[in-house]
Motif scaffolding. Structure first.
Motif: not given
Ligand SMILES: *Cc1c(COP(=O)(O)O)cnc(C)c1O
Length: 392
Positions: A305-312, A314-326, A372-375, A377-381
């Motif tokens: 899920e894009g949302e889970s990716l963003l949260i993880m 962010d925990m690594n200090g990386i700012c990204a987005s799933t689509g537009s900020a809006c 790569a690590e985050i994905i 991990k998420l896939r393993s769940m």
């Protein structure tokens, strides 16, 4: 703050230090209202007209066709609402694309409530507008075509010159939301046959809350914000002088550095795309592979899920987005990813990483390996992933 890796330059950019320096005097020493006639306000007036000239020069047009606004959204609203109003005698039909920014889509929805008809033209699987469909959408009562210069989610650059020619050969006005492109790609409004163009300061290392609308002298539209006689009676409200000063500086810097910046970003963008596609399985790139903004990457990863990716991230200090900020606060899949034909389950695992000239290769490497690590991990769940591994 020092350790963050900022990969969301499509949402906003860092204000250039020289831009900030240019703005400060207009908050402190030179705070005069440009509408006041005394000499003390001369500095405010001068910096506004200098910024207007720089913008006009960058677009190959006259300063009289540039009007400052409070950003890209206002410019988009103004262009659509006031063209509709001024030319409703000719017709009440507007054509746009399915992948516009909400500042266009929601304005079109508002116009529909006022009795206008809107056709949303499809894009192909790369996010490029279908020109044959655009031509077929034209009716005798079509007054305006509005198609964005480049998409904010997937970076696809639209065939602006062709659209301009199609519009002009039929006497239809042509507006482009160039908020993502202006300051990043060369734009000549005469060559591209653009009648109106929206841009925004904070997408080109300028300040937030300032932008402009270019309106061709051939057009005759009214003001959108009513009040005082600022901007030659076309946009009321005391001018955002520090913002305009900053925008002027940002435009000047963008013009000087564009070629080099774009080459650097394109190189790093393609490096990042290749690296991610080579290290992460079940991934796809969204948007056109070459006809795309130099700083844009957009991927879909299956079974996450894009949302889970963003949260993880962010925990690594990386700012990204799933689509537009809006749209990131809403649960619906992005209208852009839907328009390029992605099914909901693929679209929901999407990630936009937008770099800048300040992004380093080291930062890209860190993001790629964390991702790569985050994905993994998420896939393993993920029960879907488990099921896929078992049954294909
Ligand atoms: C950011 C953006 C806007 C809105 O600009 P603001 O200055 O934030 O109002 C409009 N269109 C596109 C394509 C954008 O990327």
């Amino acid at each position: 703050m020092d350790n963050i890796i900022y990969m969301d330059n499509a949402a906003t950019t860092r204000t250039h230090p020289e831009v900030l320096a240019e703005m400060i005097p207009y908050f402190s020493r030179l705070y005069g209202n440009p509408s006041s006639i005394y000499g003390f306000s001369e500095g405010s007036r001068a910096v506004m007209e200098s910024a207007r000239k720089k913008i006009a020069l960058s677009l190959n047009t006259e300063p009289e066709s540039i009007y400052f606004t409070a950003g890209g959204s206002e410019a988009d609203n103004w262009a659509l609402m006031e063209t509709a109003k001024a030319y409703s005698g000719r017709g009440r039909h507007i054509i746009t694309s399915k992948i516009e920014h909400h500042a266009i889509i929601h304005t079109c929805e508002a116009l529909k409530k006022c009795g206008f008809e809107v056709t949303y033209v499809n894009v192909d699987e790369n996010g490029i507008i279908k020109l044959d469909e655009l031509v077929r959408a034209i009716r005798p009562d079509t007054i305006l075509i509005s198609v964005m210069f480049a998409n904010n989610e997937i970076g696809s650059i639209q065939p602006i010159k062709e659209i301009g020619e199609i519009a002009h050969s039929r006497g239809i006005w042509f507006h482009t939301d160039a908020v993502q492109a202006y300051g990043h790609l060369p734009i000549d409004v005469k060559e591209l046959k653009i009648d109106m163009l929206s841009a925004s300061g904070h997408k080109l290392n300028g300040p937030k809350g300032i932008g402009f609308l270019y309106v061709s002298e051939k057009m005759n539209i009214g003001s959108f914000i009513h009040g005082g006689a600022q901007e030659r009676g076309m946009r009321a409200g005391t001018e955002n002088v520090p913002g305009i000063a900053g925008l002027g500086k940002a435009v000047e810097i963008a013009g000087k550095t564009m070629r080099e910046r774009a080459a650097y970003e394109r190189n790093l963008r393609d490096y990042m795309i290749n690296k991610i596609m080579n290290t992460i399985p079940y991934a796809r790139v969204n948007g056109h592979m070459t006809n795309r903004l130099p700083n844009n990457t957009n991927f879909s990863f299956q079974f996450v899920e894009g949302e889970s990716l963003l949260i993880m991230l962010d925990m690594n200090g990386i700012c990204a987005s799933t689509g537009s900020a809006c749209t990131s606060s809403s649960k619906n899949p992005s209208h852009v990813l839907t328009a390029i034909g992605l099914p909901e389950d693929i679209a929901s695992g999407s990630l936009r990483l937008t770099i800048s000239h300040e992004t380093t290769k080291r930062e890209v490497d860190i993001v790629c390996s964390r991702l790569a690590e985050i994905i993994k991990k998420l896939r393993s769940m993920s029960p879907q992933y488990e099921d896929f591994l078992l049954h294909g």
